[in-house]
Design a protein around this motif. Structure first.
Motif, short mmCIF file in Angstrom:
data_model
loop_
_atom_site.label_atom_id
_atom_site.label_comp_id
_atom_site.label_asym_id
_atom_site.label_seq_id
_atom_site.Cartn_x
_atom_site.Cartn_y
_atom_site.Cartn_z
N VAL A 78 0.99 -1.11 0.01
CA VAL A 78 -0.09 0.06 -0.10
C VAL A 78 0.98 1.25 -0.02
N ASN A 79 1.89 1.27 0.83
CA ASN A 79 3.02 2.25 0.88
C ASN A 79 3.42 2.64 -0.51
N THR A 80 3.88 1.62 -1.17
CA THR A 80 4.58 1.74 -2.38
C THR A 80 3.65 2.30 -3.37
N LEU A 81 2.31 1.91 -3.66
CA LEU A 81 1.36 2.31 -4.41
C LEU A 81 1.02 3.91 -4.22
N ILE A 82 1.09 4.18 -2.79
CA ILE A 82 0.80 5.57 -2.46
C ILE A 82 1.95 6.40 -3.25
N TYR A 227 7.80 1.73 5.41
CA TYR A 227 8.66 1.12 4.48
C TYR A 227 7.86 0.81 3.06
N THR A 228 8.72 0.97 2.03
CA THR A 228 8.11 0.67 0.82
C THR A 228 8.71 -1.00 0.29
N LEU A 229 8.18 -1.64 -0.64
CA LEU A 229 8.32 -2.87 -0.96
C LEU A 229 9.85 -3.28 -0.89
N SER A 230 10.63 -2.48 -1.57
CA SER A 230 11.99 -2.56 -1.80
C SER A 230 12.85 -2.72 -0.57
#
Length: 279
Positions: A78-82, A227-230
């Motif tokens: 979700v964080n990465t998409l945002i 945190y993001t996915l990476s």
């Protein structure tokens, strides 16, 4: 055998040889990706077997389930998409800048465009500390907006927009102005619809930039909930020695969305890069 028959035979042989060579190259290139996917479906006992096998004997989705139930990868996703969605706001800003450089004449235009190109020569690491100080001064550290803010504008993207938009006929824009259309309406209703190929290129590039961003989110966010996915994938490194399947499942979650986005926009991406180099 006639000369024409020999020529056709040689042409077929060359075509077959090239085709076989390309097929072998494609298999070699795709093998790490195939290995990643198949390994993510292997039970832990199979993932550490020697000699290793390509296809899993007892495929399982257990490790994908672990990622989203025990390791909080759902929040990272979700964080990465945002972050990616916020980055898309800059897409219109860069399109407007490219349009201005392509179709308007104003004082200092060449100098400003030179500065835009000059930013391509500066490594990101050089500007990271000043950028962090600016974000910190705006009280945007430990926020998703702060993570996405530096990706809003890219000199390379402005350059691509400018190169593509120089191919749009100026006469069409002048005709719209004579019909009473303002500059904003001309941009939205004429320039953007004609710029679909380069917009598709920028959609893919912006998605990849936001999706793969690692160092900047790691520096800016001290809260693991941001945190993001990476960055989340980096947390799995300690699992590599004991559970390679879990690591491969995390890598698959990172790679598959990028592959899907590229497949969807592939035709426009190729067309956009081709047309951007015409002038």
């Amino acid at each position: 055998m006639s000369t024409d028959s020999r020529a056709r035979s040689r042409s077929r042989s060359l075509t077959i040889t090239i085709g076989v060579g390309l097929a072998i190259g494609a298999v070699i290139t795709a093998f790490p990706f195939i290995w990643m996917l198949t390994s993510s479906l292997k039970p832990q006992s199979e993932s550490i077997d020697y000699p290793p096998t390509i296809l899993p004997q007892a495929p399982t989705l257990e490790y994908y389930q672990i990622l989203f139930t025990e390791l909080d990868f759902g929040r990272y996703l979700v964080n990465t998409l945002i972050v990616v969605l916020i980055s898309y706001v800059g897409l219109m800003l860069m399109a407007m800048a490219g349009y201005a450089f392509a179709k308007f004449e104003f004082k200092g235009k060449k100098g400003l465009f030179f500065l835009v190109l000059a930013t391509l020569m500066i490594p990101v690491q050089v500007t990271m500390i000043p950028t962090y100080l600016i974000i910190n001064g705006l009280n945007l550290t430990n926020t998703l907006v702060g993570i996405a803010l530096p990706t809003l504008v890219s000199g390379f993207s402005i350059f691509l927009f400018r190169q593509f938009m120089t191919t749009i006929p100026t006469e069409m824009l002048e005709a719209a102005r004579l019909d009473g259309a303002g500059e904003l309406r001309t941009f939205w209703q004429i320039v953007l619809p004609m710029s679909k190929p380069i917009l598709a290129v920028q959609v893919v590039l912006t998605f990849i930039t936001g999706w793969n961003s690692f160092l900047w989110p790691l520096i800016l966010s001290s809260d693991q909930k941001l945190y993001t996915l990476s960055v989340g994938l980096n947390l799995l490194n300690q699992q590599l020695a004991v559970n390679p399947s879990l690591q491969m499942a995390g890598a698959s979650v990172m790679v598959l969305p990028i592959l899907i986005v590229f497949i969807i926009f592939q035709r426009y991406v190729i067309q956009g890069f081709a047309l951007s180099g015409l002038k």
